[in-house]
Design a protein around this motif. Structure first.
Motif, PDB file in Angstrom:
ATOM      1  N   UNK A   2       0.732 -16.426   3.682  1.00  0.00           N
ATOM      2  CA  UNK A   2       0.771 -15.051   3.206  1.00  0.00           C
ATOM      3  C   UNK A   2       1.754 -14.238   4.034  1.00  0.00           C
ATOM      4  N   UNK A   3       2.431 -13.288   3.367  1.00  0.00           N
ATOM      5  CA  UNK A   3       3.367 -12.394   4.032  1.00  0.00           C
ATOM      6  C   UNK A   3       2.787 -10.978   4.033  1.00  0.00           C
ATOM      7  N   UNK A   4       3.438 -10.102   4.786  1.00  0.00           N
ATOM      8  CA  UNK A   4       2.993  -8.719   4.810  1.00  0.00           C
ATOM      9  C   UNK A   4       3.139  -8.080   3.435  1.00  0.00           C
ATOM     10  N   UNK A   5       4.110  -8.561   2.648  1.00  0.00           N
ATOM     11  CA  UNK A   5       4.286  -8.071   1.277  1.00  0.00           C
ATOM     12  C   UNK A   5       3.064  -8.441   0.435  1.00  0.00           C
ATOM     13  N   UNK A   6       2.551  -9.666   0.605  1.00  0.00           N
ATOM     14  CA  UNK A   6       1.356 -10.080  -0.135  1.00  0.00           C
ATOM     15  C   UNK A   6       0.166  -9.206   0.211  1.00  0.00           C
ATOM     16  N   UNK A   7       0.024  -8.881   1.495  1.00  0.00           N
ATOM     17  CA  UNK A   7      -1.078  -8.040   1.937  1.00  0.00           C
ATOM     18  C   UNK A   7      -0.969  -6.654   1.314  1.00  0.00           C
ATOM     19  N   UNK A   8       0.237  -6.083   1.338  1.00  0.00           N
ATOM     20  CA  UNK A   8       0.437  -4.741   0.780  1.00  0.00           C
ATOM     21  C   UNK A   8       0.119  -4.705  -0.704  1.00  0.00           C
ATOM     22  N   UNK A   9       0.560  -5.735  -1.419  1.00  0.00           N
ATOM     23  CA  UNK A   9       0.330  -5.780  -2.859  1.00  0.00           C
ATOM     24  C   UNK A   9      -1.158  -5.924  -3.173  1.00  0.00           C
ATOM     25  N   UNK A  10      -1.829  -6.788  -2.435  1.00  0.00           N
ATOM     26  CA  UNK A  10      -3.252  -7.006  -2.691  1.00  0.00           C
ATOM     27  C   UNK A  10      -4.096  -5.793  -2.314  1.00  0.00           C
ATOM     28  N   UNK A  11      -3.672  -5.061  -1.290  1.00  0.00           N
ATOM     29  CA  UNK A  11      -4.426  -3.889  -0.844  1.00  0.00           C
ATOM     30  C   UNK A  11      -4.035  -2.623  -1.597  1.00  0.00           C
ATOM     31  N   UNK A  12      -2.962  -2.706  -2.378  1.00  0.00           N
ATOM     32  CA  UNK A  12      -2.529  -1.547  -3.143  1.00  0.00           C
ATOM     33  C   UNK A  12      -1.913  -0.455  -2.287  1.00  0.00           C
ATOM     34  N   UNK A  13      -1.217  -0.860  -1.197  1.00  0.00           N
ATOM     35  CA  UNK A  13      -0.584   0.105  -0.299  1.00  0.00           C
ATOM     36  C   UNK A  13       0.846  -0.337  -0.040  1.00  0.00           C
ATOM     37  N   UNK A  14       1.597   0.483   0.680  1.00  0.00           N
ATOM     38  CA  UNK A  14       2.977   0.140   1.028  1.00  0.00           C
ATOM     39  C   UNK A  14       3.005  -0.818   2.223  1.00  0.00           C
ATOM     40  N   UNK A  15       4.146  -1.463   2.405  1.00  0.00           N
ATOM     41  CA  UNK A  15       4.319  -2.351   3.548  1.00  0.00           C
ATOM     42  C   UNK A  15       4.164  -1.580   4.856  1.00  0.00           C
ATOM     43  N   UNK A  16       4.724  -0.356   4.896  1.00  0.00           N
ATOM     44  CA  UNK A  16       4.613   0.426   6.125  1.00  0.00           C
ATOM     45  C   UNK A  16       3.170   0.774   6.446  1.00  0.00           C
ATOM     46  N   UNK A  17       2.338   1.012   5.407  1.00  0.00           N
ATOM     47  CA  UNK A  17       0.922   1.302   5.656  1.00  0.00           C
ATOM     48  C   UNK A  17       0.214   0.099   6.254  1.00  0.00           C
ATOM     49  N   UNK A  18       0.551  -1.094   5.779  1.00  0.00           N
ATOM     50  CA  UNK A  18      -0.028  -2.309   6.371  1.00  0.00           C
ATOM     51  C   UNK A  18       0.362  -2.387   7.841  1.00  0.00           C
ATOM     52  N   UNK A  19       1.646  -2.133   8.124  1.00  0.00           N
ATOM     53  CA  UNK A  19       2.111  -2.187   9.506  1.00  0.00           C
ATOM     54  C   UNK A  19       1.376  -1.176  10.380  1.00  0.00           C
ATOM     55  N   UNK A  20       1.186   0.051   9.867  1.00  0.00           N
ATOM     56  CA  UNK A  20       0.474   1.072  10.633  1.00  0.00           C
ATOM     57  C   UNK A  20      -0.978   0.672  10.854  1.00  0.00           C
TER      58      UNK A  20
END
Length: 338
Positions: A2-20
């Motif tokens: 899994x990539x950070x992009x996958x996490x963002x898409x599954x959580x319904x948020x932006x990549x930067x929000x995942x990073x934060x």
């Protein structure tokens, strides 16, 4: 994996929000943080740098993203490249140069094949595609320049705003009320190169605050462009008593040569100052007051920022280097009213 992009898409948020959410570098809603955490656990996401650390694998190679464009002054570009290489060598690292003008594909290619441990980025635009890319890849990075929305990244640059204000104040304090500026190519502004915008905006604002008339004329790398810029400024600012060179070395040299041919005495007829100069302005004829561009320091700090993230230290944010003014006698009080 899994990539950070996958996490963002599954959580319904932006990549930067995942990073934060993962870094804790910005306050976000607890419900959003929990949703991201749940998706991370469900997908088995592991940040790229952390995975490398656990595996104990290092390539001892840094990527240098340094797009080569037609309007770049190549000797200056190579000074940056050399400074990055020297800083990396002090850590026993090699540098892989990514010189294509497509900034994204090269980084994605070397990261996906695990060729590098991190990346240093040059030629940073205000809106820079590499910002979201290094987040998506979770790739350790140091930016030489300041794009938008970088709270979770490491960015190093000269404080161009302070440099611009210092230039205006120094000239205004000497009594100059009409200042011309020879600037970098207009194409830099068209692609929103960050340092140009920061310098120009701060210069214009400070000039207005000090009641100083000012005009900036863009140039290209050709000698004829520098000559036209000098002539245009002299025509549109008939009371000009000071000239700021915020441009490349060939442009500065051509402008100075043209002023000498016109019989302009520096500094008696015209005070001249080199702003954020990547070249030794004290070697011009005559030597000029200057605010130097600290290329070695900028590159060294950016490389160290990338190493901090490679080593798992995630101190982030913008680090500005204070400008230094070197007086060489080319700025004096005007001998005629401005």
């Amino acid at each position: 994996m899994a990539t950070i992009h996958d996490v963002a898409q599954a959580a319904g948020v932006s990549i930067s929000t995942v990073s934060y959410a993962l870094s804790g570098k910005r306050s976000i809603a607890s419900s959003t943080r929990q949703r991201v955490t749940d998706v991370v656990e469900r997908l088995g996401y592991r940040p790229h740098a952390g995975a490398r650390m656990l595996a104990g694998a290092r390539t001892n190679i840094l990527a240098l993203s340094a797009p080569i464009r037609a309007d770049n002054h190549q000797p200056t570009q190579m000074r940056f490249v050399t400074a990055v290489v020297e800083a990396a060598r002090r850590r026993d690292y090699d540098v892989l140069l990514l010189a294509t003008d497509d900034e994204v594909s090269g980084i994605r290619r070397v990261a996906s094949s695990s060729l590098v441990d991190g990346v240093v980025a040059l030629g940073v635009a205000t809106v820079d595609e590499r910002v979201d890319l290094v987040r998506e890849l979770d790739l350790p990075a140091g930016f030489i320049g300041i794009p938008r929305d970088v709270d979770d990244l490491a960015c190093i640059d000269l404080d161009f705003e302070s440099a611009a204000r210092l230039v205006v104040d120094r000239l205004a304090d000497h009594g100059h009320g009409s200042i011309g500026v020879i600037g970098h190519p207009a194409s830099y502004l068209e692609r929103d190169t960050g340092f140009i915008r920061r310098f120009d905006d701060a210069f214009a604002a400070r000039a207005a605050d000090r009641g100083v008339e000012s005009l900036t004329v863009a140039t290209d790398l050709g000698r004829a462009s520098a000559i036209r810029a000098v002539d245009e400024l002299r025509g549109r600012l008939p009371d000009m008593t000071a000239l700021v060179l915020h441009c490349s070395e060939p442009t500065a040299e051509a402008a100075m040569q043209h002023l000498r041919r016109l019989g302009v005495d520096i500094p008696r007829d015209l005070s001249v100052l080199a702003a954020c100069a990547s070249y030794p302005a004290d070697e011009l004829d005559p030597p000029l007051d200057t605010i130097p561009l600290p290329i070695d320091e900028m590159c060294s700090r950016a490389v160290e920022a990338a190493f901090d993230r490679i080593d798992g230290r995630v101190d982030t944010g913008v680090e500005l280097i204070a400008p230094t003014y070197l007086a060489k006698g080319s700025v004096i009080e005007p001998t005629r009213a401005s």
